[in-house]
Enzyme design. Sequence first.
Site, PDB file in Angstrom:
ATOM      1  N   LYS A 181     -27.240  25.336 -52.346  1.00 44.45           N
ATOM      2  CA  LYS A 181     -26.608  24.956 -50.820  1.00 44.45           C
ATOM      3  C   LYS A 181     -25.561  24.044 -50.868  1.00 44.45           C
ATOM      4  O   LYS A 181     -25.624  22.971 -51.327  1.00 44.45           O
ATOM      5  CB  LYS A 181     -27.928  24.121 -50.102  1.00 44.45           C
ATOM      6  CG  LYS A 181     -27.919  24.103 -48.771  1.00 44.45           C
ATOM      7  CD  LYS A 181     -26.770  23.848 -47.906  1.00 44.45           C
ATOM      8  CE  LYS A 181     -26.509  22.422 -47.385  1.00 44.45           C
ATOM      9  NZ  LYS A 181     -25.347  22.179 -47.052  1.00 44.45           N
ATOM     10  N   GLU A 256     -28.021  12.659 -58.105  1.00 40.79           N
ATOM     11  CA  GLU A 256     -26.816  11.721 -58.639  1.00 40.79           C
ATOM     12  C   GLU A 256     -26.013  11.517 -57.185  1.00 40.79           C
ATOM     13  O   GLU A 256     -25.774  12.205 -56.461  1.00 40.79           O
ATOM     14  CB  GLU A 256     -26.042  12.927 -59.192  1.00 40.79           C
ATOM     15  CG  GLU A 256     -26.764  13.322 -60.325  1.00 40.79           C
ATOM     16  CD  GLU A 256     -25.852  14.724 -61.231  1.00 40.79           C
ATOM     17  OE1 GLU A 256     -24.924  14.931 -60.855  1.00 40.79           O
ATOM     18  OE2 GLU A 256     -26.391  14.806 -62.376  1.00 40.79           O
ATOM     19  N   CYS A 289     -17.191   9.561 -56.684  1.00 43.44           N
ATOM     20  CA  CYS A 289     -18.497   8.875 -56.782  1.00 43.44           C
ATOM     21  C   CYS A 289     -18.105   7.829 -57.964  1.00 43.44           C
ATOM     22  O   CYS A 289     -18.658   6.672 -57.807  1.00 43.44           O
ATOM     23  CB  CYS A 289     -19.695   9.741 -57.144  1.00 43.44           C
ATOM     24  SG  CYS A 289     -19.572  10.613 -58.730  1.00 43.44           S
ATOM     25  N   GLU A 384     -20.630   1.517 -50.493  1.00 40.68           N
ATOM     26  CA  GLU A 384     -19.458   2.538 -50.944  1.00 40.68           C
ATOM     27  C   GLU A 384     -18.904   3.197 -49.820  1.00 40.68           C
ATOM     28  O   GLU A 384     -19.285   3.556 -48.358  1.00 40.68           O
ATOM     29  CB  GLU A 384     -20.471   3.741 -51.436  1.00 40.68           C
ATOM     30  CG  GLU A 384     -19.629   5.004 -51.970  1.00 40.68           C
ATOM     31  CD  GLU A 384     -20.293   6.103 -52.403  1.00 40.68           C
ATOM     32  OE1 GLU A 384     -21.110   6.600 -51.682  1.00 40.68           O
ATOM     33  OE2 GLU A 384     -20.081   6.543 -53.407  1.00 40.68           O
TER      34      GLU A 384
HETATM   35  P1  NAD Z   1     -24.397  13.814 -48.159  1.00 45.41           P
HETATM   36  O1  NAD Z   1     -25.636  13.223 -48.855  1.00 45.41           O
HETATM   37  O2  NAD Z   1     -24.126  13.848 -46.933  1.00 45.41           O
HETATM   38  O3  NAD Z   1     -24.670  15.547 -48.263  1.00 45.41           O
HETATM   39  C1  NAD Z   1     -24.736  16.074 -49.697  1.00 45.41           C
HETATM   40  C2  NAD Z   1     -25.344  17.573 -49.382  1.00 45.41           C
HETATM   41  O4  NAD Z   1     -26.656  17.196 -48.806  1.00 45.41           O
HETATM   42  C3  NAD Z   1     -24.857  18.558 -48.689  1.00 45.41           C
HETATM   43  O5  NAD Z   1     -24.749  19.753 -49.066  1.00 45.41           O
HETATM   44  C4  NAD Z   1     -25.360  18.423 -47.265  1.00 45.41           C
HETATM   45  O6  NAD Z   1     -25.419  19.494 -46.411  1.00 45.41           O
HETATM   46  C5  NAD Z   1     -26.814  18.280 -47.657  1.00 45.41           C
HETATM   47  N1  NAD Z   1     -27.937  17.560 -47.013  1.00 45.41           N
HETATM   48  C6  NAD Z   1     -27.609  16.790 -45.948  1.00 45.41           C
HETATM   49  N2  NAD Z   1     -29.122  16.393 -45.255  1.00 45.41           N
HETATM   50  C7  NAD Z   1     -29.832  17.284 -46.172  1.00 45.41           C
HETATM   51  C8  NAD Z   1     -31.220  17.229 -45.837  1.00 45.41           C
HETATM   52  N3  NAD Z   1     -31.942  16.466 -44.834  1.00 45.41           N
HETATM   53  N4  NAD Z   1     -31.838  18.017 -46.919  1.00 45.41           N
HETATM   54  C9  NAD Z   1     -31.076  18.536 -47.708  1.00 45.41           C
HETATM   55  N5  NAD Z   1     -29.985  18.598 -48.074  1.00 45.41           N
HETATM   56  C10 NAD Z   1     -29.028  17.766 -47.166  1.00 45.41           C
HETATM   57  O7  NAD Z   1     -23.281  13.530 -49.156  1.00 45.41           O
HETATM   58  P2  NAD Z   1     -21.707  13.996 -48.878  1.00 45.41           P
HETATM   59  O8  NAD Z   1     -21.319  13.101 -47.924  1.00 45.41           O
HETATM   60  O9  NAD Z   1     -21.342  15.487 -48.835  1.00 45.41           O
HETATM   61  O10 NAD Z   1     -21.201  13.420 -50.275  1.00 45.41           O
HETATM   62  C11 NAD Z   1     -20.594  12.121 -50.649  1.00 45.41           C
HETATM   63  C12 NAD Z   1     -21.643  11.405 -51.320  1.00 45.41           C
HETATM   64  O11 NAD Z   1     -21.925  12.004 -52.551  1.00 45.41           O
HETATM   65  C13 NAD Z   1     -21.187   9.900 -51.856  1.00 45.41           C
HETATM   66  O12 NAD Z   1     -22.086   9.105 -51.861  1.00 45.41           O
HETATM   67  C14 NAD Z   1     -20.838  10.136 -53.417  1.00 45.41           C
HETATM   68  O13 NAD Z   1     -20.757   8.947 -54.111  1.00 45.41           O
HETATM   69  C15 NAD Z   1     -21.781  11.017 -53.667  1.00 45.41           C
HETATM   70  N6  NAD Z   1     -21.530  11.745 -54.966  1.00 45.41           N
HETATM   71  C16 NAD Z   1     -22.246  11.374 -56.111  1.00 45.41           C
HETATM   72  C17 NAD Z   1     -21.952  11.809 -57.296  1.00 45.41           C
HETATM   73  C18 NAD Z   1     -22.678  11.881 -58.664  1.00 45.41           C
HETATM   74  O14 NAD Z   1     -22.647  12.539 -59.691  1.00 45.41           O
HETATM   75  N7  NAD Z   1     -23.289  10.750 -58.826  1.00 45.41           N
HETATM   76  C19 NAD Z   1     -20.860  12.973 -57.474  1.00 45.41           C
HETATM   77  C20 NAD Z   1     -20.129  13.245 -56.348  1.00 45.41           C
HETATM   78  C21 NAD Z   1     -20.622  12.678 -55.046  1.00 45.41           C
END
Ligand code: NAD
Length: 487
Positions: A181, A256, A289, A384
């Site tokens: 997804k 992550e 991240c 963040e």
């Molecule tokens: P997000 O949590 O908004 O979304 C991530 C994913 O989760 C998307 O595909 C979204 O559609 C899905 N999602 C949203 N609600 C959901 C639910 N209720 N159930 C299941 N899936 C759901 O994050 P974002 O804004 O897309 O990404 C940015 C974040 O990701 C930042 O906090 C960043 O630090 C983190 N990040 C972490 C790493 C790592 O390796 N630690 C790497 C990249 C990004």
Amino acid sequence: MSEHTITVAGVAVDTRHWIGGERVASTQTFPDVSPIDGSTIGEISRGTAMEAAAAVAAAKAAFPAWAATSRAQRARILHAIADGVEKRIEELAIVETTDNGALLRSHRRGVMPRVAHNFRFFADWLLQLDHEDFDTRGHTNHVSWDPAGPCVLITPWNAPLMLATWKVAPALAAGNTVVLKPAEWSPLTASLLADIAAEAGLPAGVLNLVQGYGSEIGDALTSHPDVRRISFTGSVPTAKRIAASAAAHLTPLSLELGGKSPLLVFADADLDLAVDLAVEQYDNAGQVCLAGTRLLVEESVAEEFTRRFVEKASGLKQGDPRDEATDIGPNIHPRQLEKIDGFVRRALAAGARAVIGGHRGDGQYYAPTLLTDVAQDSEIVQEEVFGPVLTLQTFTDEETAVRLANGTRFGLAATVFTGDPERAERVTARLVAGTVWVNCFFVRDLQAPFGGSRLSGVGREGGTWSFDFYCDVKNTVTAPKGWKDHG
Ligand code: NAD
């Protein structure tokens, strides 16, 4: 070309789900918008619980045969997927840039080759992953890595295909089937991956793709009783929702998450190197991240560090990410820009000083920003931002440096610049972080454990750690021939 295919910079992309080896359209769609100019790239199938259930069912049906496929054959197919990625690097790069606004040159030269490497690495790692045998009073213990079952992989928009394949490759290598997804703000390259995997001979149902809003489709995936693993990369609030949903069936999770990583500069450091790599924290418009967004600089060199930092950062070129000369592209979405601006405005109102930036640019750009006069317990230091915004604090001794570095709820990464190896050893031993870099940044080997401490994550992936997560590890104890002693 079907009515569901769009053309993105000359590349045909199917906007539907990919379930059980077939393209499936939803009745509803959502718009995919390019951060480069705000134009709508296309309408994407908007998945619901129904498509989620169909994708998990397809993954479940395909699991027994894929799990029984020899390691050598699985590895061959993963290498064939890598070949397919390599053949389409240019197409993948331009589609990803159009979709998420990150630099075309880094997609071409760094990210997409790395996507291919994800498949090659986990294919090769699988082949050398040894079953362990040991003896207990004549009995043999045989420890095996058994495939776990259907895995749900949920990924963010900041490095879409890179982060998706970092999960897809080990999950498939381990003998699992997958429902991927991708994020709704960058759904396109996942669809190209489905094409590439099918062309490489991956059997139908082994890799499934569902598109849609996480809030609408997420629960149906993460609470499904047939899902055996959930790997998620994204934000902390979403992770909490997923963990609650996965609790229904105690589905094992790998999370992550976000970071607020420190970048420490001691007075004995190579200041040019420290400045160069500090400025790199603006890469991908700060949407990384691992970014070391909190600069912690020893007071005696802080003025000189700041002078050189400002000089270097002022040379950064912000603009169209397709242009070779651009250093910083747009931020992903108007909502993200609003969020970044909110953080900065509140920090300024609380007394922070913008050494550079501190405001929006034109369109969907935010000016690279460095804030000083920030308190350790302030929002801008603790939360963040996920934009091109760094803070700078000073310290006078090692103890304070470590205290400030560890002083948030996160623990994803830390970077230390020092010319003193003993100091490096002392300081790194005390830092709370999944990854620590000394006098370098962003050096990542796929065999290394990767993940975060505290709110930055749960579990580790990478090399053997990935197989540890994606497999059901089993110990089989066999008695020696003729053994009868039950006593
Ligand atoms: P997000 O949590 O908004 O979304 C991530 C994913 O989760 C998307 O595909 C979204 O559609 C899905 N999602 C949203 N609600 C959901 C639910 N209720 N159930 C299941 N899936 C759901 O994050 P974002 O804004 O897309 O990404 C940015 C974040 O990701 C930042 O906090 C960043 O630090 C983190 N990040 C972490 C790493 C790592 O390796 N630690 C790497 C990249 C990004």
